[in-house]
Enzyme design. Sequence first.
Site, mmCIF file in Angstrom:
data_model
loop_
_atom_site.group_PDB
_atom_site.id
_atom_site.type_symbol
_atom_site.label_atom_id
_atom_site.label_comp_id
_atom_site.label_asym_id
_atom_site.label_seq_id
_atom_site.Cartn_x
_atom_site.Cartn_y
_atom_site.Cartn_z
ATOM 1 N N ASP A 11 0.867 -1.194 0.000
ATOM 2 C CA ASP A 11 0.000 0.000 0.000
ATOM 3 C C ASP A 11 0.894 1.231 0.000
ATOM 4 O O ASP A 11 2.100 1.133 0.259
ATOM 5 C CB ASP A 11 -0.910 -0.003 1.241
ATOM 6 C CG ASP A 11 -1.874 1.190 1.271
ATOM 7 O OD1 ASP A 11 -2.302 1.646 0.186
ATOM 8 O OD2 ASP A 11 -2.213 1.671 2.368
ATOM 9 N N SER A 12 0.280 2.380 -0.229
ATOM 10 C CA SER A 12 1.052 3.626 -0.150
ATOM 11 C C SER A 12 1.422 3.943 1.296
ATOM 12 O O SER A 12 2.350 4.695 1.549
ATOM 13 C CB SER A 12 0.224 4.774 -0.728
ATOM 14 O OG SER A 12 -1.023 4.828 -0.066
ATOM 15 N N TYR A 43 -1.023 8.533 -2.842
ATOM 16 C CA TYR A 43 -1.197 8.210 -4.256
ATOM 17 C C TYR A 43 -2.390 8.980 -4.851
ATOM 18 O O TYR A 43 -2.417 9.302 -6.027
ATOM 19 C CB TYR A 43 -1.487 6.712 -4.427
ATOM 20 C CG TYR A 43 -0.279 5.810 -4.339
ATOM 21 C CD1 TYR A 43 1.011 6.317 -4.155
ATOM 22 C CD2 TYR A 43 -0.434 4.430 -4.444
ATOM 23 C CE1 TYR A 43 2.103 5.465 -4.079
ATOM 24 C CE2 TYR A 43 0.656 3.578 -4.374
ATOM 25 C CZ TYR A 43 1.922 4.099 -4.187
ATOM 26 O OH TYR A 43 3.001 3.258 -4.118
ATOM 27 N N GLY A 44 -3.384 9.204 -3.997
ATOM 28 C CA GLY A 44 -4.678 9.708 -4.489
ATOM 29 C C GLY A 44 -4.629 11.038 -5.205
ATOM 30 O O GLY A 44 -5.522 11.356 -5.994
ATOM 31 N N CYS A 75 -4.550 -1.544 -1.897
ATOM 32 C CA CYS A 75 -4.768 -0.115 -2.138
ATOM 33 C C CYS A 75 -5.696 0.018 -3.339
ATOM 34 O O CYS A 75 -5.394 -0.492 -4.417
ATOM 35 C CB CYS A 75 -3.419 0.545 -2.444
ATOM 36 S SG CYS A 75 -3.531 2.253 -2.980
ATOM 37 N N ASN A 76 -6.828 0.680 -3.128
ATOM 38 C CA ASN A 76 -7.796 0.845 -4.223
ATOM 39 C C ASN A 76 -7.240 1.727 -5.337
ATOM 40 O O ASN A 76 -7.466 1.462 -6.515
ATOM 41 C CB ASN A 76 -9.073 1.508 -3.706
ATOM 42 C CG ASN A 76 -9.882 0.610 -2.816
ATOM 43 O OD1 ASN A 76 -10.869 0.020 -3.233
ATOM 44 N ND2 ASN A 76 -9.485 0.479 -1.568
ATOM 45 N N CYS A 189 -11.136 2.990 -0.066
ATOM 46 C CA CYS A 189 -9.732 3.298 0.194
ATOM 47 C C CYS A 189 -9.390 2.495 1.431
ATOM 48 O O CYS A 189 -10.144 2.527 2.420
ATOM 49 C CB CYS A 189 -9.563 4.789 0.452
ATOM 50 S SG CYS A 189 -7.916 5.224 1.054
ATOM 51 N N HIS A 191 -7.396 2.891 3.669
ATOM 52 C CA HIS A 191 -7.154 3.674 4.896
ATOM 53 C C HIS A 191 -8.446 3.910 5.692
ATOM 54 O O HIS A 191 -8.392 4.115 6.900
ATOM 55 C CB HIS A 191 -6.577 5.051 4.544
ATOM 56 C CG HIS A 191 -5.104 5.046 4.279
ATOM 57 N ND1 HIS A 191 -4.568 4.567 3.118
ATOM 58 C CD2 HIS A 191 -4.061 5.458 5.039
ATOM 59 C CE1 HIS A 191 -3.244 4.699 3.154
ATOM 60 N NE2 HIS A 191 -2.913 5.240 4.318
HETATM 61 N N1 DGL Z 1 -4.808 3.303 0.665
HETATM 62 C C1 DGL Z 1 -4.965 3.856 -0.634
HETATM 63 C C2 DGL Z 1 -6.273 3.372 -1.271
HETATM 64 O O1 DGL Z 1 -6.795 2.333 -0.901
HETATM 65 C C3 DGL Z 1 -4.819 5.312 -0.923
HETATM 66 C C4 DGL Z 1 -4.139 6.282 -0.063
HETATM 67 C C5 DGL Z 1 -3.336 7.297 -0.848
HETATM 68 O O2 DGL Z 1 -3.876 8.321 -1.314
HETATM 69 O O3 DGL Z 1 -2.153 7.019 -0.995
HETATM 70 O O4 DGL Z 1 -6.770 3.979 -2.176
#
Ligand code: DGL
Length: 264
Positions: A11-12, A43-44, A75-76, A189, A191
């Site tokens: 994941d990020s 990442y988003g 991570c989505n 997400c 998180h």
């Molecule tokens: N955990 C990541 C997800 O499921 C995204 C978090 C990020 O923005 O890095 O999308």
Amino acid sequence: MKASSPILLFDSGVGGLTVLRELRAALPQAPVIYAADFAGLPYGTKSEAQIAARVAGLLGRMSERYKPRLVCIACNTASTIALGMVRDVLEVPIVGTVPAIKPAASITRSGTIGLLGTEATIRQTYVDNLEAEFASDKTLLRLAAPELVEAAEAKLRGDTPDPAIVTQAIERLRNLPGGDAIDTVVLACTHFPLLADELSEALGKDVKLVDGAKGIARRIVTITEAQEFDPDHSDRFVWTGKTEISQGLGDILREHGLREWQRF
Ligand code: DGL
């Protein structure tokens, strides 16, 4: 394949721990390496090209070094953008994490579903396709809530996130046209389940929260069904960048069985 060969969860940041929790429950004997790309977080807010290049590059290098039996992109954002590309370049099975629109569509009674994700996730064709396939007779209201990623990271570092961050995100979701009717919210997400209590409180107890973690764990169990696992493994947390592991995060990592830590 060696019995010590790990499952690599990526994941990020710490969001993928919500997937690890379910994986532990389903497959306690599996050796795990959890990789957090702290240097690339979040990442988003990045472009598709940046995310795809970063995720494919890192997973390639990590696979070479750790020789995983399976890679789970927990991570989505990374999955909805780079899953196909990563599958093309790596030879191990890849399990992705995609918004749980299908289960949400079967749960909703009002027919209106909220979807909380990152900016990058909610604009993906992948999500359009899931909506068309599983929720074409429902209303799906998407909201980007990048501030929740930061709040979840802060919570796991041991800080107390400002409760207004969650209440304001939910207010924005409710204020979307038709948002009053939302009775089910997809946490798109990894998180966001870390803030499930805070989100539930802001949404009201009648609103159901849905995420994909259990489904992912089941999928990994199926794929690894006939495989052997070394019972004497020790699980590892690896991360990119200069981040120091705070005491709060260290405690959480140990709670998740990640006792060895190593910068990647
Ligand atoms: N955990 C990541 C997800 O499921 C995204 C978090 C990020 O923005 O890095 O999308």
